[in-house]
Scaffold this motif. Structure first.
Motif, short mmCIF file in Angstrom:
data_model
loop_
_atom_site.label_atom_id
_atom_site.label_comp_id
_atom_site.label_asym_id
_atom_site.label_seq_id
_atom_site.Cartn_x
_atom_site.Cartn_y
_atom_site.Cartn_z
N ALA A 188 0.84 -1.20 0.00
CA ALA A 188 0.00 0.00 0.00
C ALA A 188 0.87 1.25 0.00
O ALA A 188 0.59 2.23 -0.71
N ALA A 189 1.96 1.21 0.78
CA ALA A 189 2.86 2.38 0.84
C ALA A 189 3.44 2.68 -0.54
O ALA A 189 3.58 3.85 -0.91
N LEU A 190 3.76 1.64 -1.30
CA LEU A 190 4.31 1.86 -2.63
C LEU A 190 3.27 2.46 -3.57
O LEU A 190 3.61 3.05 -4.60
N ALA A 191 2.02 2.30 -3.23
CA ALA A 191 0.94 2.89 -4.04
C ALA A 191 0.46 4.21 -3.45
O ALA A 191 -0.53 4.77 -3.90
N GLY A 192 1.17 4.69 -2.43
CA GLY A 192 0.84 6.00 -1.86
C GLY A 192 -0.29 5.98 -0.85
O GLY A 192 -0.86 7.02 -0.54
N ILE A 193 -0.62 4.82 -0.31
CA ILE A 193 -1.72 4.74 0.68
C ILE A 193 -1.11 4.75 2.09
O ILE A 193 -0.27 3.89 2.41
N PRO A 194 -1.51 5.70 2.94
CA PRO A 194 -0.95 5.77 4.30
C PRO A 194 -1.29 4.51 5.11
O PRO A 194 -2.31 3.86 4.85
N PRO A 195 -0.45 4.18 6.10
CA PRO A 195 -0.61 2.92 6.85
C PRO A 195 -2.00 2.73 7.48
O PRO A 195 -2.57 1.65 7.41
N ALA A 196 -2.54 3.80 8.10
CA ALA A 196 -3.84 3.65 8.78
C ALA A 196 -4.94 3.34 7.78
O ALA A 196 -5.80 2.48 8.01
N GLU A 197 -4.88 4.03 6.65
CA GLU A 197 -5.86 3.81 5.59
C GLU A 197 -5.72 2.38 5.02
O GLU A 197 -6.71 1.69 4.78
N ALA A 198 -4.47 1.97 4.85
CA ALA A 198 -4.21 0.62 4.32
C ALA A 198 -4.78 -0.44 5.27
O ALA A 198 -5.40 -1.41 4.81
N ALA A 199 -4.58 -0.22 6.57
CA ALA A 199 -5.08 -1.20 7.55
C ALA A 199 -6.60 -1.25 7.55
O ALA A 199 -7.19 -2.33 7.62
N ALA A 200 -7.24 -0.07 7.45
CA ALA A 200 -8.70 -0.02 7.45
C ALA A 200 -9.27 -0.72 6.21
O ALA A 200 -10.23 -1.50 6.29
N ARG A 201 -8.65 -0.44 5.06
CA ARG A 201 -9.11 -1.08 3.82
C ARG A 201 -8.91 -2.60 3.89
O ARG A 201 -9.77 -3.37 3.48
N ALA A 202 -7.76 -3.01 4.41
CA ALA A 202 -7.46 -4.45 4.50
C ALA A 202 -8.49 -5.15 5.40
O ALA A 202 -8.97 -6.23 5.06
N ALA A 203 -8.81 -4.53 6.52
CA ALA A 203 -9.76 -5.14 7.46
C ALA A 203 -11.14 -5.30 6.81
O ALA A 203 -11.78 -6.35 6.93
N ALA A 204 -11.57 -4.25 6.11
CA ALA A 204 -12.90 -4.29 5.47
C ALA A 204 -12.94 -5.37 4.37
O ALA A 204 -13.92 -6.13 4.26
N LEU A 205 -11.87 -5.43 3.58
CA LEU A 205 -11.84 -6.41 2.49
C LEU A 205 -11.71 -7.84 3.04
O LEU A 205 -12.32 -8.77 2.50
N ALA A 206 -10.92 -7.99 4.10
CA ALA A 206 -10.77 -9.32 4.72
C ALA A 206 -12.12 -9.81 5.21
O ALA A 206 -12.45 -11.00 5.06
N ASP A 207 -12.91 -8.91 5.77
CA ASP A 207 -14.23 -9.29 6.25
C ASP A 207 -15.10 -9.80 5.09
O ASP A 207 -15.78 -10.81 5.21
N LYS A 208 -15.05 -9.09 3.98
CA LYS A 208 -15.83 -9.49 2.80
C LYS A 208 -15.40 -10.85 2.27
O LYS A 208 -16.22 -11.65 1.81
N LEU A 209 -14.08 -11.08 2.30
CA LEU A 209 -13.56 -12.33 1.72
C LEU A 209 -13.47 -13.47 2.74
O LEU A 209 -12.93 -14.53 2.46
N LYS A 210 -13.99 -13.19 3.93
CA LYS A 210 -14.02 -14.19 5.01
C LYS A 210 -12.60 -14.64 5.39
O LYS A 210 -12.35 -15.83 5.65
N LEU A 211 -11.70 -13.69 5.41
CA LEU A 211 -10.36 -13.96 5.92
C LEU A 211 -10.33 -13.53 7.38
O LEU A 211 -10.47 -12.33 7.67
#
Lengths: 270, 223
Positions: free
Chosen positions: B106-129
């Motif tokens: 995410a950092a390489l794509a310019g996404i700050p760590p907190a935002e990256a973590a929030a997006r990852a958590a939301a997507l993980a929930d959707k994908l049942k990870l």
């Protein structure tokens, strides 16, 4: 996000990976200490027999090799770590993934080995600690500002050589003639383990083509001989000339290599 | 954004001094996509992965062009506009946790760590990870969960064009359903291009499907 943030992400990644190999971290520091001990006892064994060659530096053998090892250990990080890290990225299949992001190549290059330089700084501290507490080489005459200038010019120069070396890894994966030269001849011909004046005439001439010769000599003169910038100006000019050529040249060559790998599909191969 | 590719040609040279033959992977492939989910079917070796890598800016074609909103899109531009989820989920750092890997990319794509973590958590929930698997070292994950992390990496970029190469590989039923929902949602604001050998899932994911054959996209033909 700035390029600094991208580089910081690489440092964090490598720190976490390194931390997961805890024993390797501790053994690295121990190896530095053991290496120094070898040269300490060689110095004791031969005493002042190399004195004529060491006279210009005003140092005994151990003090000479202690400084050279600490110095070369750091600047050698630039020469060796780019190719090594890039090969690692290829082998674990992450190179293509990283270079498929919007990351810019200068930021990628800065980040790729940033951790190695931080670790080399730690090793430098081990040298300093070992020197201060155990081996006690004489460094009272050192001209540290001049030594720092040599250090900066040399680090840039060797990092550039490392970047050029990594181009071979991008294109050919294994078989890196640049790394072979850097690994096998820099120490021999560059005056790391002994002053180059020990070498026969024709090898002395070859050593003049290598930046390490100027770097080590100028650093030794500054640290042991207390030489100021004026006294080592020819070595500094030689290093600056290498930098002017190698720093932009290496980034240009690396971008050409990556573009070629993107063209022939080699970026994802190992 | 309207992304159009035309006449794409890609020939892979044989390895240096191997005496092998060059491989023609793309032979004038072209397509246009401006939004929604589009599926691409085709046999193994038909050029789907190569096409995706070209569209992702990871591979430079030997011929043809790619445009974004009518302007020529160089590989650097494509790397900003697109995110690729490759067909194998192993392009991660094994000694790092899934979350650390996602934060790094995410950092390489310019996404700050907190935002990256929030997006990852939301997507993980959707994908049942499970959240615990996000904190697990990557090499301790199952193949299916590695695939979920790979999907999260691509989706969390929120790119204008999402390229999903065999995204259903290794996923269980619940995760497949979550992925179908994610694709539908993403397709409302950006373009999603996916490949799959599973005709049923491809049909469920994409109202429009194309087919590739011998390095060409067969226009107007369903997968």
């Amino acid at each position: 996000m700035s390029r600094f943030s991208e580089a910081a992400a690489f440092v964090r990644r490598d720190f976490l990976a390194e931390k997961s190999y805890r024993l390797s971290f501790a053994l690295g520091a121990l190896a530095t200490f053991a290496n120094l001990a070898v040269f300490y006892f060689i110095g004791k064994l031969f005493g002042g027999r190399m004195a004529p060659h060491l006279a210009p530096y005003g140092a005994d053998y151990f003090a000479y090799v202690f400084t050279a090892l600490a110095f070369f250990g750091y600047i050698g990080t630039g020469a060796g770590s780019y190719a090594e890290k890039l090969r690692q990225e290829q082998a674990q299949g992450t190179l293509e993934a990283v270079l498929s992001t919007p990351v810019r190549l200068p930021a990628f290059l800065a980040g790729l080995t940033a951790w190695n330089f931080i670790f080399a700084t730690f090793e430098l501290a081990v040298y300093a600690l070992a020197g201060a507490l155990v081996f006690r080489p004489q460094l009272a005459a050192a001209n540290w500002p001049a030594a720092a200038l040599v250090f900066v010019l040399s680090a840039a120069c060797f990092a550039s050589l490392g970047v050029i070396s990594s181009c071979f890894v991008v294109l050919f994966k294994r078989g890196n003639p640049m790394a072979w030269v850097l690994n096998n001849f820099e120490g021999l011909l560059g005056g790391v383990y002994f002053p180059v004046t020990v070498l026969p005439g024709w090898l002395l001439w070859v050593s003049k083509l290598l930046p390490v010769t100027y770097a080590v000599r100028a650093f030794q003169m500054a640290v042991h001989g207390g030489a100021g910038i004026a006294a080592i100006k020819y070595d500094l000019l030689a290093l600056a000339a290498f930098d002017l050529l190698l720093v932009p040249g290496s980034v240009w060559l690396f971008s050409l290599s990556v573009a070629r790998a993107r063209r022939n599909g080699a970026l994802g191969g190992y | 954004m309207r992304l159009a590719a035309s006449g794409l040609v890609k020939v892979f040279p044989p390895p240096f001094l191997s005496g092998g033959e060059p491989a023609l992977a793309l032979a004038g492939a072209g397509l246009a996509i401006s939004g929604g989910v589009v599926g691409i079917g085709g046999a193994n070796g038909s050029g789907k992965t190569t096409l995706f890598k070209v569209l992702a800016g990871a591979l430079i074609p030997d011929g043809g062009s790619v445009t974004a909103d009518g302007d020529a899109a160089a590989p650097e531009r494509l790397r900003e506009l697109t995110a690729l989820c490759p067909s194998t989920p192993r392009a991660f750092y094994y000694r790092l946790t899934a979350a650390e890997n996602l934060r790094f990319f995410a950092a390489l794509a310019g996404i700050p760590p907190a935002e990256a973590a929030a997006r990852a958590a939301a997507l993980a929930d959707k994908l049942k990870l499970p959240e615990a698997d996000l904190r697990r070292r990557f090499d301790a994950l199952s193949e299916g969960n590695m695939q979920k992390v790979s999907l999260i990496r691509a989706f969390s970029r929120r790119p204008q064009l999402l390229l999903l190469d065999e995204p259903f590989n290794g996923l269980d039923g619940l995760a497949c359903r979550g992925l179908l929902e994610l694709m539908e949602t993403a397709g409302r604001t950006s373009a999603v291009l996916l490949t799959s050998h599973n005709r049923e899932l491809l049909t469920a994911a994409a109202p429009r499907a194309l087919r590739m054959e011998k390095g060409r996209v067969l226009q107007g033909e369903a997968a």
